[in-house]
Design a protein around this motif. Structure first.
Motif, PDB file in Angstrom:
ATOM      1  N   MET A  82      19.538 105.409  40.773  1.00  0.00           N
ATOM      2  CA  MET A  82      20.018 106.781  40.607  1.00  0.00           C
ATOM      3  C   MET A  82      21.537 106.891  40.528  1.00  0.00           C
ATOM      4  O   MET A  82      22.061 107.975  40.312  1.00  0.00           O
ATOM      5  N   PHE A  83      22.242 105.774  40.681  1.00  0.00           N
ATOM      6  CA  PHE A  83      23.701 105.777  40.566  1.00  0.00           C
ATOM      7  C   PHE A  83      24.165 105.266  39.201  1.00  0.00           C
ATOM      8  O   PHE A  83      25.351 105.001  38.999  1.00  0.00           O
ATOM      9  N   ALA A  84      23.253 105.100  38.265  1.00  0.00           N
ATOM     10  CA  ALA A  84      23.563 104.437  36.996  1.00  0.00           C
ATOM     11  C   ALA A  84      24.442 105.260  36.061  1.00  0.00           C
ATOM     12  O   ALA A  84      24.829 104.762  35.000  1.00  0.00           O
ATOM     13  N   PRO A 210      22.406 113.069  39.599  1.00  0.00           N
ATOM     14  CA  PRO A 210      22.134 111.629  39.666  1.00  0.00           C
ATOM     15  C   PRO A 210      21.365 111.199  38.432  1.00  0.00           C
ATOM     16  O   PRO A 210      20.768 112.023  37.732  1.00  0.00           O
ATOM     17  N   TYR A 211      21.357 109.907  38.190  1.00  0.00           N
ATOM     18  CA  TYR A 211      20.638 109.396  37.029  1.00  0.00           C
ATOM     19  C   TYR A 211      19.135 109.399  37.293  1.00  0.00           C
ATOM     20  O   TYR A 211      18.665 108.960  38.336  1.00  0.00           O
ATOM     21  N   ALA A 212      18.392 109.902  36.333  1.00  0.00           N
ATOM     22  CA  ALA A 212      16.933 109.806  36.328  1.00  0.00           C
ATOM     23  C   ALA A 212      16.543 109.334  34.931  1.00  0.00           C
ATOM     24  O   ALA A 212      17.146 109.769  33.946  1.00  0.00           O
ATOM     25  N   PRO A 213      15.564 108.457  34.808  1.00  0.00           N
ATOM     26  CA  PRO A 213      15.260 107.818  33.518  1.00  0.00           C
ATOM     27  C   PRO A 213      14.673 108.790  32.497  1.00  0.00           C
ATOM     28  O   PRO A 213      13.500 109.189  32.637  1.00  0.00           O
ATOM     29  N   VAL A 302      16.906 116.853  39.609  1.00  0.00           N
ATOM     30  CA  VAL A 302      16.797 116.581  38.175  1.00  0.00           C
ATOM     31  C   VAL A 302      15.336 116.681  37.747  1.00  0.00           C
ATOM     32  O   VAL A 302      15.002 117.339  36.751  1.00  0.00           O
ATOM     33  N   GLU A 303      14.474 116.038  38.493  1.00  0.00           N
ATOM     34  CA  GLU A 303      13.052 116.008  38.145  1.00  0.00           C
ATOM     35  C   GLU A 303      12.459 117.412  38.137  1.00  0.00           C
ATOM     36  O   GLU A 303      11.673 117.762  37.246  1.00  0.00           O
ATOM     37  N   ALA A 304      12.832 118.226  39.122  1.00  0.00           N
ATOM     38  CA  ALA A 304      12.303 119.585  39.192  1.00  0.00           C
ATOM     39  C   ALA A 304      12.708 120.389  37.964  1.00  0.00           C
ATOM     40  O   ALA A 304      11.867 121.063  37.343  1.00  0.00           O
ATOM     41  N   VAL A 305      13.974 120.337  37.588  1.00  0.00           N
ATOM     42  CA  VAL A 305      14.443 121.099  36.428  1.00  0.00           C
ATOM     43  C   VAL A 305      13.765 120.609  35.155  1.00  0.00           C
ATOM     44  O   VAL A 305      13.285 121.407  34.342  1.00  0.00           O
TER      45      VAL A 305
END
Length: 422
Positions: A82-84, A210-213, A302-305
């Motif tokens: 998540m820090f990518a 944060p980074y999410a794929p 991020v995932e929620a949005v």
């Protein structure tokens, strides 16, 4: 009169106490059994469409690979944690139209350093070498180029996506004790950490998601007409028994309060399990809890949005990503940490028209793009929101530029360990 039917599934079983729920919130039934709202509001996210191209120029320092690429070669896991963002921002800028190869015409200077790409066997970043790495890079920049010395970093930006940004520690007390690395005090910090009145957030910093794929989440999309049959959803730790066995320090007790108060509440689908259907489950939920952990932020936001689940933000004084562009108050629900025991009452008391409006706003594609770092980049994505944030800080204030020979930063201050060569 609206006819109510209760579907039977593992997400919304026939035994669900629907009458109890309707007693609390009589018009919520259609939110469960009708299709999600896909209509967008034209006014939502308009500023997210701003194009930064032509509004700023960025010079990318060419640093030795030990500061970036070699770290990634040593541990490719850095690409997926998540820090990518620190890695993908570097890649984006190398081919971005805002990049200039002439530093004399640059508005901003970017140093590509990967301070969180030092992982434990379990994949957690170790921030303890980061201060020495940053210090080494700044010394190199100030010695080989004239641009740092004229401002001592006021026209430079660094991506520091660790738990508490450039304080470089995962425990808040120690992060506060350390403070932001002295050499970065004048620079603009692009960081996931954001909390008002906190020593680890400088005024003028840019808070990012944060980074999410993106590709992984895109591949797990379910049909838009799938009913949202889960009221409240959360998967994650409630206690960190290894680092906080008594349970009062981790998440400031907020996660523990969620579990103790609602583990047996049928409206709450909460667990420490992380099922293979995690992404699909979020798309079947109305509310997704986004509580603080060791830091105020997490990828759940991020995932929620992205999945259209209304984020329930439990993190006092949090500064959210791109808060000058994303209408967080309109798309989310904010619950004070001390009010967690009343979470069920708070959520069931929200009028259904408010729920619908939040869902419409979340359905706007610009909201979702702004939270992601896709490969390749797309207009309005998180990369472009960072550039928009930098562009809005232009022109630089006169105080950014020092007089000849003037020095502001103290190169010899800080913990003794930070002063050792890297």
């Amino acid at each position: 009169m609206l006819s109510i039917s209760v579907p039977s599934s593992k997400f919304f079983p026939a035994s669900f106490p629907f009458n109890l729920y309707l007693k609390k919130r009589p018009f919520f039934s259609f939110l469960f059994i009708f299709s999600p709202i896909t209509q967008t509001l034209r006014s939502a996210g308009d500023v997210l469409e701003d194009d930064p191209v032509g509004r700023l120029k960025v010079y990318v320092y060419e640093l030795p690979s030990k500061y970036n690429k070699k770290l990634l070669q040593k541990d490719p896991r850095c690409l997926t944690h998540m820090f990518a963002a620190e890695i993908f921002m570097h890649r984006f800028l190398l081919s971005s139209p805002v990049r200039t190869l002439n530093p004399d015409e640059a508005d901003w200077f970017y140093a590509p350093i990967y301070p969180t790409c030092d992982l434990t066997p379990t994949g957690l970043p170790l921030p303890f070498k980061s201060p020495r790495m940053m210090r080494s890079a700044v010394q190199l920049i100030s010695s080989n180029w004239p641009y740092w010395n004229r401002t001592e970093g006021s026209d430079h930006f660094f991506v520091v996506p660790h738990d508490f940004g450039a304080c470089f520690h995962y425990q808040e007390e120690k992060a506060i004790e350390r403070g932001i690395l002295p050499l970065l005090q004048r620079a603009t910090l692009v960081q996931t950490f954001g909390q008002r009145n906190h020593v680890c957030l400088n005024e003028g910093s840019i808070t990012i998601p944060p980074y999410a794929p993106p590709q992984k989440m895109q591949a797990r999309q379910i049909p838009l007409d799938t009913p949202r049959s889960i009221f409240v959803y959360f998967r994650g730790l409630f206690y960190d028994v290894n680092n906080d066995p008594e349970g009062g320090y981790y998440a400031r007790g907020a996660r523990a309060a969620v579990w103790e108060n609602f583990k047996n509440n049928p409206l709450f689908d909460i667990s420490t399990d992380h099922p293979a259907t995690y992404y699909e489950d979020m798309q079947r939920a109305i509310f997704c809890l986004c509580p603080l952990g060791w830091a105020p932020w997490s990828p759940r936001l991020v995932e929620a949005v992205v999945f259209g689940c209304i984020p329930v933000i439990i993190a006092d004084d949090i500064v959210l990503p791109f808060a000058d562009a994303i209408p967080w108050e309109e798309i989310g629900v904010f619950v004070a940490e001390e009010d967690v025991p009343d979470l069920d009452t708070i959520l069931t008391s929200i009028p259904s028209e408010v729920i619908l409006r939040k869902q419409r706003l979340l359905a706007n594609p610009s909201m979702k793009r702004a939270m992601l770092f896709p490969q390749p980049a797309q207009p309005g994505d998180a990369f472009h929101q960072i550039l928009n944030g930098l562009a809005r800080k232009l022109p630089h204030d006169r105080t950014a530029y020092l007089k000849p020979g003037q020095k502001v930063l103290n190169w010899t201050t800080g913990p003794v360990g930070d002063l050792k060569p890297w």
